[in-house]
Design a protein around this motif. Structure first.
Motif, PDB file in Angstrom:
ATOM      1  N   VAL A  46      23.630  44.407  26.371  1.00 54.90           N
ATOM      2  CA  VAL A  46      23.296  43.314  27.292  1.00 54.90           C
ATOM      3  C   VAL A  46      24.459  42.317  27.356  1.00 54.90           C
ATOM      4  O   VAL A  46      24.839  41.866  28.440  1.00 54.90           O
ATOM      5  CB  VAL A  46      21.990  42.609  26.853  1.00 54.90           C
ATOM      6  CG1 VAL A  46      21.757  41.337  27.637  1.00 54.90           C
ATOM      7  CG2 VAL A  46      20.803  43.550  26.997  1.00 54.90           C
ATOM      8  N   MET A  47      25.034  42.000  26.207  1.00 56.08           N
ATOM      9  CA  MET A  47      26.134  41.035  26.141  1.00 56.08           C
ATOM     10  C   MET A  47      27.370  41.564  26.874  1.00 56.08           C
ATOM     11  O   MET A  47      28.010  40.822  27.631  1.00 56.08           O
ATOM     12  CB  MET A  47      26.480  40.744  24.675  1.00 56.08           C
ATOM     13  CG  MET A  47      27.592  39.753  24.478  1.00 56.08           C
ATOM     14  SD  MET A  47      28.008  39.547  22.732  1.00 56.08           S
ATOM     15  CE  MET A  47      28.543  41.192  22.299  1.00 56.08           C
ATOM     16  N   VAL A  48      27.693  42.826  26.705  1.00 56.42           N
ATOM     17  CA  VAL A  48      28.854  43.411  27.378  1.00 56.42           C
ATOM     18  C   VAL A  48      28.641  43.434  28.888  1.00 56.42           C
ATOM     19  O   VAL A  48      29.557  43.126  29.655  1.00 56.42           O
ATOM     20  CB  VAL A  48      29.143  44.828  26.816  1.00 56.42           C
ATOM     21  CG1 VAL A  48      30.146  45.570  27.674  1.00 56.42           C
ATOM     22  CG2 VAL A  48      29.633  44.727  25.379  1.00 56.42           C
ATOM     23  N   ALA A  49      27.433  43.754  29.325  1.00 52.47           N
ATOM     24  CA  ALA A  49      27.140  43.731  30.768  1.00 52.47           C
ATOM     25  C   ALA A  49      27.236  42.307  31.309  1.00 52.47           C
ATOM     26  O   ALA A  49      27.750  42.092  32.417  1.00 52.47           O
ATOM     27  CB  ALA A  49      25.755  44.306  31.031  1.00 52.47           C
ATOM     28  N   ALA A  50      26.781  41.331  30.544  1.00 50.00           N
ATOM     29  CA  ALA A  50      26.841  39.934  30.989  1.00 50.00           C
ATOM     30  C   ALA A  50      28.281  39.449  31.095  1.00 50.00           C
ATOM     31  O   ALA A  50      28.632  38.756  32.053  1.00 50.00           O
ATOM     32  CB  ALA A  50      26.045  39.045  30.032  1.00 50.00           C
TER      33      ALA A  50
END
Length: 161
Positions: A46-50
């Motif tokens: 989720v963090m990498v996509a954000a």
């Protein structure tokens, strides 16, 4: 037809779950769901996509002119983007390294690594919001200037002197 009645009788005589068994099943499902949604490997994705989305927004803002080289905020935004990239990279590396061992991944989960991930995700979303605010301010300025120009040109048409 008798086999249907026999199956119905067997199903009716099956023991029902007691309230304690039902509560225990709900607790197990709740803990399992919480562990999945708060797992460092999922939160890292989720963090990498954000951060990828934030970087795209940043580049779009530069290309659209919402952020220009003369803007006062551009240095702060570029510095924040750089620090977020570094932080995301460090957290992702730690998570990937710990995922190689089940014991390390479980220890990472128990020590609250998920909270650091959630905090980083919030920082990325905060960064995205700042860029959106700058883009909206630019759009408002463009709209106000185009409305003022149109108003002047309309007045000139009505009053040729």
């Amino acid at each position: 037809m008798s086999s249907f009645n026999e199956s119905l009788a067997v199903a009716a005589s099956a023991p029902t779950n007691t309230p304690v068994q039902t509560m225990l099943a709900m607790l197990v499902l709740g803990v399992t769901g919480t562990m999945y949604y708060a797992s460092p490997s999922r939160l890292t994705r989720v963090m990498v996509a954000a951060i990828a989305h934030a970087e795209k927004m940043y580049i779009d803002a530069l290309e659209s002119g919402a952020l220009s080289a003369t803007d006062v905020h551009i240095d702060d935004i570029a510095e924040k983007m750089s620090s977020l990239h570094t932080k995301v990279s460090e957290i992702r590396e730690t998570t990937l390294r710990n995922s190689l061992s089940h014991r390390a991944a479980f220890r990472q989960y128990l020590t609250g690594h998920a909270f650091a991930l959630v905090q980083c995700i919030w920082e990325v979303h905060d960064f995205q919001t700042r860029i959106e605010i700058l883009k909206e301010a630019q759009l408002r300025d463009i709209y106000a200037s185009s409305t003022a120009i149109r108003g002047v040109s309309l007045r000139r048409r009505r009053n040729p002197s």
